[in-house]
Design an enzyme around this catalytic site. Structure first.
Site, PDB file in Angstrom:
ATOM      1  N   ASP A  11      47.569  44.402  45.513  1.00  0.00           N
ATOM      2  CA  ASP A  11      47.474  44.621  44.078  1.00  0.00           C
ATOM      3  C   ASP A  11      46.335  43.729  43.578  1.00  0.00           C
ATOM      4  O   ASP A  11      45.974  42.752  44.247  1.00  0.00           O
ATOM      5  CB  ASP A  11      48.797  44.250  43.411  1.00  0.00           C
ATOM      6  CG  ASP A  11      48.717  44.282  41.900  1.00  0.00           C
ATOM      7  OD1 ASP A  11      48.348  45.330  41.350  1.00  0.00           O
ATOM      8  OD2 ASP A  11      48.999  43.240  41.279  1.00  0.00           O
ATOM      9  N   ASP A  13      45.451  42.810  39.693  1.00  0.00           N
ATOM     10  CA  ASP A  13      45.691  41.978  38.515  1.00  0.00           C
ATOM     11  C   ASP A  13      46.954  41.135  38.669  1.00  0.00           C
ATOM     12  O   ASP A  13      48.042  41.667  38.906  1.00  0.00           O
ATOM     13  CB  ASP A  13      45.802  42.865  37.275  1.00  0.00           C
ATOM     14  CG  ASP A  13      44.562  43.720  37.082  1.00  0.00           C
ATOM     15  OD1 ASP A  13      43.473  43.142  36.938  1.00  0.00           O
ATOM     16  OD2 ASP A  13      44.680  44.964  37.106  1.00  0.00           O
TER      17      ASP A  13
END
Length: 229
Positions: A11, A13
């Site tokens: 991932d 952010d």
């Protein structure tokens, strides 16, 4: 480091980079444009881990915004990219982890709820693009997290089976998506209050203290033990 038959899906952010403050600032400004005031950091935290497009759908319903979703998305994206290009810090231990995986020849890809433009800008601006050359945006699949679509697409682009993948995630929807995709998951919660979310009970390695607890060494050692097992 010896971790054969393993691919890592990151991932972006809140996991690789601390971009949430910039997303929050962009959200405040965009909502103000449409007459919504008083959007707090606590409000923002409720949207951590889901795609920007889905966030805007929630906004339209919650605040009664009549403007088209595409218009709101374009406004927020433009504000965010301006902030992101100016300053987006990479979590130091995550950068080290990426570098070690790269040295070991481990296949890697980014799977994010952000737009492709945002992902590209962040990876290029932080220097992570040197190691993370492939990415997929939730905008490119039918459903964002907690649906598994973006992770399954990441595995497809890497050319590996989902069960060979290990996901790095900071948010409960992402942990749920990894579980639904049949992937192992290392969770590093960004929002401390979410660390006890039931979705994190499905992960294989949980750094409950978030980035302050996470170390590249611990993650690498776990990957090696998992590979041997």
């Amino acid at each position: 480091m010896n971790i054969p038959h393993t691919a890592v899906v990151f991932d972006l952010d809140g996991t690789l980079v601390d971009s949430e403050p910039n997303y929050y600032k962009a959200s405040v400004a965009t909502l103000a444009r449409y007459g919504v005031e008083g959007f707090t950091w606590a409000d923002h935290e409720t949207y951590v881990g889901i795609s920007t497009a889905e966030t805007i759908d929630f906004w339209k319903r919650r605040y009664g915004i009549d403007a088209p979703a595409d218009e709101i998305l374009a406004d927020k994206t433009a504000r965010y990219l301006e902030l992101a290009r100016a300053d987006t810090p990479v979590f130091p231990q995550m950068r080290l982890f990426v570098e070690r995986l790269h040295e070991a020849g481990v296949p890697m890809i980014v799977a994010s709820g952000s737009s492709r433009d945002a992902i590209d800008s962040i990876l290029s601006g932080t220097g992570l693009a040197e190691f993370l050359t492939r990415y997929v945006s939730a905008d490119e699949v039918e459903h964002g997290k907690p649906a598994p679509d973006v992770f399954l697409e990441a595995a497809r682009r890497l050319g590996v089976d989902p069960e060979r993948c290990v996901v790095l995630e900071d948010a409960a929807p992402g942990a749920a998506a990894a579980h639904s995709a049949g992937m192992r998951c290392i969770a590093v919660p960004y929002v401390a209050a979410q660390a006890n979310d039931p979705a994190f009970t499905t992960v294989d390695l949980l750094f409950k203290g978030g980035q302050e607890e996470f170390t590249a060494r611990a993650a690498c050692e776990w990957l090696e033990r998992s590979a041997l097992a």
